[in-house]
Design a protein around this motif. Structure first.
Motif, PDB file in Angstrom:
ATOM      1  N   ASP A 213       0.744  -1.160   0.031  1.00 53.08           N
ATOM      2  CA  ASP A 213      -0.037   0.037  -0.039  1.00 53.08           C
ATOM      3  C   ASP A 213       0.750   1.205   0.003  1.00 53.08           C
ATOM      4  N   ILE A 214       1.891   1.382   0.776  1.00 52.30           N
ATOM      5  CA  ILE A 214       2.754   2.603   0.676  1.00 52.30           C
ATOM      6  C   ILE A 214       3.334   2.528  -0.517  1.00 52.30           C
ATOM      7  N   LEU A 215       3.931   1.624  -0.921  1.00 55.01           N
ATOM      8  CA  LEU A 215       4.715   1.722  -2.161  1.00 55.01           C
ATOM      9  C   LEU A 215       3.936   2.163  -3.546  1.00 55.01           C
ATOM     10  N   LYS A 216       2.406   1.733  -3.412  1.00 53.56           N
ATOM     11  CA  LYS A 216       1.720   2.326  -4.386  1.00 53.56           C
ATOM     12  C   LYS A 216       1.227   3.727  -4.200  1.00 53.56           C
ATOM     13  N   GLU A 217       1.505   4.499  -2.986  1.00 53.28           N
ATOM     14  CA  GLU A 217       1.231   5.850  -2.744  1.00 53.28           C
ATOM     15  C   GLU A 217       2.319   6.530  -3.270  1.00 53.28           C
ATOM     16  N   LEU A 218       3.511   6.011  -3.288  1.00 53.96           N
ATOM     17  CA  LEU A 218       4.764   6.902  -3.580  1.00 53.96           C
ATOM     18  C   LEU A 218       4.560   7.258  -5.187  1.00 53.96           C
ATOM     19  N   LYS A 219       5.132   8.558  -5.254  1.00 54.12           N
ATOM     20  CA  LYS A 219       4.966   9.278  -6.887  1.00 54.12           C
ATOM     21  C   LYS A 219       6.076   8.804  -7.479  1.00 54.12           C
ATOM     22  N   ALA A 220       7.195   8.128  -6.882  1.00 53.92           N
ATOM     23  CA  ALA A 220       8.429   7.716  -7.753  1.00 53.92           C
ATOM     24  C   ALA A 220       8.082   6.382  -8.641  1.00 53.92           C
TER      25      ALA A 220
END
Length: 197
Positions: A152-159
């Motif tokens: 979930d956190i990785l999906k939220e990253l813009k990178a």
């Protein structure tokens, strides 16, 4: 012997990992007159030449990421609470923190408690060893809840790209990584809190 510094773009470079001594990559961000390191590696060869007034973000407490910290004098050291327990110093990051185009964030991981990531320019995100499982006698283990939170956190990253320690080539596409983690997550047994591989 100093390790080779590899340039990613005008702001980001890194010192490659090594096996003897075991050392993670050392990320180097130079932006608007400031220098930030992501991890400090282990062994003299992984210490870059640094100006005065640099900062350090430690991904997690394992020695291949922290071994050189006692040889260095950063102005600011950012760590998780778990890493603070091991190093006995630093500013604890327990929630997302932004300064300029830098985003430091907690990143749940089965590999180690208290991982931190660092996103730069919404393009690249350093994530250390956070993708890896916990190694046990019976194999590789992912905690189901931590894995879901990490996805979930990785999906939220813009990178668009992730910089993964000990990964050949260091740079990975975020969508590819998320796909791999989601495939592992689908292997979960609803009666277990772990996925054993």
């Amino acid at each position: 012997m100093r390790m080779r510094q590899i340039r990613i773009n005008d702001k980001i470079s890194y010192i490659s990992s090594s096996k003897n001594p075991l050392s993670a990559e050392v990320g180097i961000i130079r932006d608007n007159g400031r220098t930030i390191l992501y991890d400090v590696g282990n062994g003299e060869g992984s210490i870059p030449e640094l100006p005065e007034g640099y900062s350090v973000v430690i991904s997690h407490f394992h020695p291949d990421h922290t071994g050189n910290i006692e040889k260095m004098s950063p102005d600011v050291l950012y760590v998780s609470a778990e890493t603070y327990k091991h190093l006995g110093k630093g500013i604890i990051v327990s929630e997302d923190m932004r300064f300029g185009n830098i985003h430091v964030f907690p990143l749940p991981s089965s590999h180690s408690k208290g991982c931190l990531g660092l996103e730069v320019d919404d393009t690249y995100a350093f994530i250390g060893d956070a993708l890896y499982c916990k190694t046990r006698k019976n194999g590789c283990t992912y905690n189901v809840q931590l894995l879901k939170s990490e996805i979930d956190i990785l999906k939220e990253l813009k990178a668009k790209y992730l910089l993964v320690s000990h990964w050949d080539g260091y740079i990975r596409e975020k969508t590819e990584v998320i796909g791999e983690l989601e495939a592992i997550y689908k292997m979960r047994d609803r009666n277990s809190s772990e996925i054993v591989m």
